[in-house]
Design an enzyme around this catalytic site. Structure first.
Site, PDB file in Angstrom:
ATOM      1  N   SER A 159      40.832  42.917  33.275  1.00 25.46           N
ATOM      2  CA  SER A 159      40.785  44.363  33.485  1.00 25.46           C
ATOM      3  C   SER A 159      40.573  45.058  32.152  1.00 25.46           C
ATOM      4  O   SER A 159      40.671  44.447  31.083  1.00 25.46           O
ATOM      5  CB  SER A 159      42.091  44.849  34.123  1.00 25.46           C
ATOM      6  OG  SER A 159      43.164  44.711  33.193  1.00 25.46           O
ATOM      7  N   CYS A 160      40.304  46.354  32.207  1.00 33.16           N
ATOM      8  CA  CYS A 160      40.146  47.112  30.964  1.00 33.16           C
ATOM      9  C   CYS A 160      41.433  47.089  30.150  1.00 33.16           C
ATOM     10  O   CYS A 160      41.398  47.008  28.910  1.00 33.16           O
ATOM     11  CB  CYS A 160      39.743  48.548  31.273  1.00 33.16           C
ATOM     12  SG  CYS A 160      40.908  49.456  32.326  1.00 33.16           S
ATOM     13  N   THR A 218      51.032  48.499  38.626  1.00 34.35           N
ATOM     14  CA  THR A 218      50.179  47.708  37.742  1.00 34.35           C
ATOM     15  C   THR A 218      50.642  46.260  37.744  1.00 34.35           C
ATOM     16  O   THR A 218      51.844  45.987  37.879  1.00 34.35           O
ATOM     17  CB  THR A 218      50.191  48.253  36.299  1.00 34.35           C
ATOM     18  OG1 THR A 218      49.370  47.411  35.476  1.00 34.35           O
ATOM     19  CG2 THR A 218      51.596  48.264  35.710  1.00 34.35           C
ATOM     20  N   LYS A 219      49.695  45.359  37.612  1.00 31.86           N
ATOM     21  CA  LYS A 219      49.996  43.928  37.493  1.00 31.86           C
ATOM     22  C   LYS A 219      49.596  43.409  36.116  1.00 31.86           C
ATOM     23  O   LYS A 219      49.332  42.222  35.934  1.00 31.86           O
ATOM     24  CB  LYS A 219      49.280  43.148  38.599  1.00 31.86           C
ATOM     25  CG  LYS A 219      49.762  43.512  40.006  1.00 31.86           C
ATOM     26  CD  LYS A 219      49.041  42.704  41.074  1.00 31.86           C
ATOM     27  CE  LYS A 219      49.549  43.082  42.465  1.00 31.86           C
ATOM     28  NZ  LYS A 219      48.839  42.325  43.535  1.00 31.86           N
TER      29      LYS A 219
END
Length: 360
Positions: A159-160, A218-219
């Site tokens: 992810s970003c 969030t993960k």
């Protein structure tokens, strides 16, 4: 040899990837042969040319019903085929001789999804988002891209936020030894939020994005553990969305084994940003704000003026990233690294063949 790619999904990341390809000069090494997107070609071309975050694309864009056209200064143009296929197993990747599909839909992410692209004729798949555990590899470019082999056909670019924070974690851990940490992501609004109050399965995301700071799930901590198994259960993270349209800040706090001072931390970050992670991590002490990092191609930019140390072992950092542009540039880097792993295997086979002939 030129890498042939197709982009599946032409939203924020898909369009950023195509623009970054030309702005970085990587279009000399990567050829986009097709884009699969359900939207109308007119809208696709318009949003590629004009962007509220990244401004006007420096290349003239035109279209017909089956192609996007990217014009060059010498009068030549690149023709990119437009597809409108919702079933990825029916995409013509075989006919187009696609080496890698850059899946930027945000929808697909399982091994089964990757195999569907491969069944359609693609040689490899790179997801632009965190994927399931059963894929072949998750790459944070600059940290573990050298683990890629030709056998890794289904890969995630993370992810970003993992691309932003993981290189910084590596620098601090290499220098001082991290024991544990927490992260707060301060993320710009995204298109899964509402312009005005409206329905959403996440009740917080039913609220107008421009009117509130909104906590979201969030993960990120799981992504850190995937890259650094020794940090499984050692990190926790929370995330909030704020009323800006681009750029993210990350508040990282870690406890370290070594006694440190602020200058020690900043020196380690600054030195690595100028050598082994140059182009991936940047370091600044300028008095900047979020808009100043818009369209920045780095994965992470450390603000050295905000570094703090408490009790010699607790480090707090502020790290910025353009959550669209930086990530789009890493998609291209990872795609080239995947392609290079194939070339390396081919070279090794040729070398072994020559040695066998010589010894026979």
């Amino acid at each position: 040899m030129t890498l042939k790619v197709a982009i599946n999904g032409f939203g924020r990341i898909g369009r950023s990837v195509l623009r970054a390809l030309y702005e970085s000069g990587k279009h000399h090494h990567i050829n986009v042969v097709a884009v699969n997107e359900l939207a109308e070609p007119e809208a696709m071309a318009h949003l590629l040319q004009y962007d509220s975050s990244h401004g006007r694309f420096f290349k003239p864009v035109s279209h017909d019903q089956e192609h996007l056209f990217i014009a060059h200064e010498n009068g030549e143009r690149d023709d990119i085929r437009i597809l409108h296929q919702s079933d990825i197993t029916l995409l013509p990747w075989h006919d187009l001789d696609v080496d890698i599909v850059l899946d930027c839909t945000g929808v697909y992410g399982s091994r089964e999804d990757g195999l569907a692209h491969i069944k359609a004729g693609a040689k490899k798949v790179l997801f632009s988002h965190p994927a399931a555990n059963d894929i072949d590899n998750t790459i944070i470019y600059g940290v573990n891209h050298k683990t890629l082999t030709s056998e890794h056909r289904i890969v995630s670019n993370g992810s970003c936020t993992t691309n932003c924070i993981v290189p910084v974690i590596k620098i601090i851990d290499d220098a001082f030894g991290i024991e544990s940490g927490t992260i707060t992501t301060i993320h710009s609004a995204m298109n899964d939020q509402q312009v005005i109050d409206g329905y959403h399965s996440d009740l917080r995301r039913t609220r107008a994005a421009s009117q509130s700071i909104i906590p979201v799930d969030t993960k990120l901590h799981l992504g850190i553990g995937r890259i650094f198994p020794k940090f499984v259960d050692k990190f926790e993270a929370i995330s909030v969305r704020v009323p800006t349209i681009n750029v993210t800040a990350m508040d990282l706090s870690v406890t370290v084994k070594t006694n440190v001072k602020v200058n020690d931390v900043n020196q380690a970050l600054s030195e690595v940003s100028r050598c082994t992670l140059e182009g991936i991590v940047d370091y600044t002490e300028a008095p900047l704000v979020s808009i100043d990092f818009n369209h920045d191609p780095h994965s992470a930019i450390v603000d050295g003026t905000q570094t703090r140390v408490s009790n010699k072992h607790l480090i707090k950092l502020l790290v910025w990233c353009d959550n669209e542009w930086g990530f789009a540039n890493r998609m291209l880097d990872t795609a080239l690294a995947m392609h290079a792993s194939d070339a390396a295997q081919h070279s090794n086979k040729e070398l072994r063949s020559k040695i066998a002939i010589k010894n026979s």
